[in-house]
Design an enzyme around this catalytic site. Sequence first.
Site, PDB file in Angstrom:
ATOM      1  N   HIS A 114       0.861  -1.184   0.000  1.00  0.00           N
ATOM      2  CA  HIS A 114       0.000   0.000   0.000  1.00  0.00           C
ATOM      3  C   HIS A 114       0.898   1.234   0.000  1.00  0.00           C
ATOM      4  O   HIS A 114       2.015   1.213   0.530  1.00  0.00           O
ATOM      5  CB  HIS A 114      -0.863  -0.047   1.265  1.00  0.00           C
ATOM      6  CG  HIS A 114      -1.945   0.981   1.326  1.00  0.00           C
ATOM      7  ND1 HIS A 114      -1.700   2.302   1.629  1.00  0.00           N
ATOM      8  CD2 HIS A 114      -3.294   0.874   1.168  1.00  0.00           C
ATOM      9  CE1 HIS A 114      -2.846   2.963   1.645  1.00  0.00           C
ATOM     10  NE2 HIS A 114      -3.824   2.130   1.364  1.00  0.00           N
ATOM     11  N   ASP A 191       3.110  -3.944   7.822  1.00  0.00           N
ATOM     12  CA  ASP A 191       1.825  -3.271   7.672  1.00  0.00           C
ATOM     13  C   ASP A 191       0.738  -4.309   7.926  1.00  0.00           C
ATOM     14  O   ASP A 191       0.472  -5.172   7.090  1.00  0.00           O
ATOM     15  CB  ASP A 191       1.728  -2.689   6.265  1.00  0.00           C
ATOM     16  CG  ASP A 191       0.343  -2.161   5.908  1.00  0.00           C
ATOM     17  OD1 ASP A 191      -0.568  -2.222   6.760  1.00  0.00           O
ATOM     18  OD2 ASP A 191       0.171  -1.703   4.766  1.00  0.00           O
ATOM     19  N   GLN A 194      -4.506  -4.992   6.944  1.00  0.00           N
ATOM     20  CA  GLN A 194      -5.446  -5.944   6.349  1.00  0.00           C
ATOM     21  C   GLN A 194      -5.412  -7.314   7.021  1.00  0.00           C
ATOM     22  O   GLN A 194      -6.227  -8.169   6.696  1.00  0.00           O
ATOM     23  CB  GLN A 194      -5.154  -6.089   4.858  1.00  0.00           C
ATOM     24  CG  GLN A 194      -5.370  -4.830   4.055  1.00  0.00           C
ATOM     25  CD  GLN A 194      -6.817  -4.380   4.037  1.00  0.00           C
ATOM     26  OE1 GLN A 194      -7.734  -5.182   4.150  1.00  0.00           O
ATOM     27  NE2 GLN A 194      -7.042  -3.084   3.895  1.00  0.00           N
ATOM     28  N   LYS A 217     -10.660  -0.641  10.557  1.00  0.00           N
ATOM     29  CA  LYS A 217     -10.800  -1.865   9.774  1.00  0.00           C
ATOM     30  C   LYS A 217     -11.146  -3.070  10.657  1.00  0.00           C
ATOM     31  O   LYS A 217     -11.320  -4.187  10.153  1.00  0.00           O
ATOM     32  CB  LYS A 217      -9.517  -2.131   8.987  1.00  0.00           C
ATOM     33  CG  LYS A 217      -9.194  -1.035   7.961  1.00  0.00           C
ATOM     34  CD  LYS A 217      -7.954  -1.362   7.168  1.00  0.00           C
ATOM     35  CE  LYS A 217      -7.492  -0.178   6.326  1.00  0.00           C
ATOM     36  NZ  LYS A 217      -8.424   0.170   5.245  1.00  0.00           N
ATOM     37  N   CYS A 356      -4.706   2.452  -3.761  1.00  0.00           N
ATOM     38  CA  CYS A 356      -3.469   2.975  -3.166  1.00  0.00           C
ATOM     39  C   CYS A 356      -2.329   1.974  -3.337  1.00  0.00           C
ATOM     40  O   CYS A 356      -1.509   1.769  -2.429  1.00  0.00           O
ATOM     41  CB  CYS A 356      -3.666   3.314  -1.686  1.00  0.00           C
ATOM     42  SG  CYS A 356      -4.833   4.648  -1.395  1.00  0.00           S
TER      43      CYS A 356
END
Length: 405
Positions: A114, A191, A194, A217, A356
């Site tokens: 991302h 990261d 997700q 999220k 993104c």
Amino acid sequence: MHRSDFPLLAASPGLHYLDSAATTQKPAVVLDAMREFYETSNANPHRGAYELSGRATDRYQAARERVARFFGLGDPDCLIFTRGTTEALNLVAQAWGRRELEPRDEVVITAMDHHANFVPWQQIAIATGARLRICELTPDGRLDMDHMRELIGPRTRVVAFPHVSNALGTVNPVADIVALARDAGALTVCDGAQAAPHMPVHFDTLGVDLYAFSGHKICGPMGIGGLLGRRTVLESLPPWQHGGDMIQVVQDEFSSWNVLPHKFEAGTPNVADAVGLAAAVEYVDGIGLDTILAHERHLLALATDRLAAMDGLTIYGPPAAERSGVLSFTMADVHPHDLATILDADGVCIRAGHHCAQPLMRRLHVPATARASFYLYNDESDVDALMRGLQRAAALFAVAGSASD
């Protein structure tokens, strides 16, 4: 599954929300927790010598401890609250990168990152003279681990990568990447935006040095997330922002900094959103992340099989059984934005664009994809609605194409 727990969805029976990779809907327990804080405990924590401020301080600390437990982090002081994944990753790139990186050092990132993890390292490499190295992908949308082994070497200072791709749903082999980085003496930055909503993280055994996530999220409020880190790494970092409770002593010529986690939490803390996030992870834990992932993969497999049977559909990423609940695809001769507009007319919400992840789109040789993402409140009726909308789009553009011939 649990749709009635979410006020927006309960009030909108014709809405098929398939954009949870962008942000999740919020259950009533989260909204209630935030309202209850403002109605009973609202004060600035850490600074007031009165009972109400003490109550706010206690609520903030309790929220930190609950969120840390959700992530398998044994030391709650090693959870730094931020505005979200983007701020957490920028904090690391700026605080660590500006001090540590020098010309000829190498920074390894991935082609599926991302922008929030790609651009901060790109820019810090430009500023410091370090070299940016990008791990490429296999044809089925996985990290090319042979290429990763070639990239990571004695000059590698940091390896930054996504736990799960937001555009493909690919679940990356964290342990293998960490082992390569550790052998090179490199920092690992993950990261987790997700991954955290869909699978257990277990930070203390995951092996990474730093892990970023976003609360919105995980059924939590927007505007809060965090950075999880190993204590030795966090204590070695300088603060990124200054002011408020991150300060210990201010002299005319110099200042000193507070202990963790306060050193990285400048300004008035976002207590209500922390309380809301704690309620969100409590809710998610009550259902179970393993249950959520299995449910998503059931819907993902169903949708994948049905889309694969349509002419002109291209699906991107690994098999459904190896992904989180993300389904990215294109339809021949139909722009993803047009698909999203047609689906929206039927109450189906999907994402369309580059997500993104423009470096990834270039490698897929497309300007954009359509993305449907599933979560705990979706069911097979959402898959049915998605299919009806795609079939209508195919029919509309077939008619339009015939008319223009």
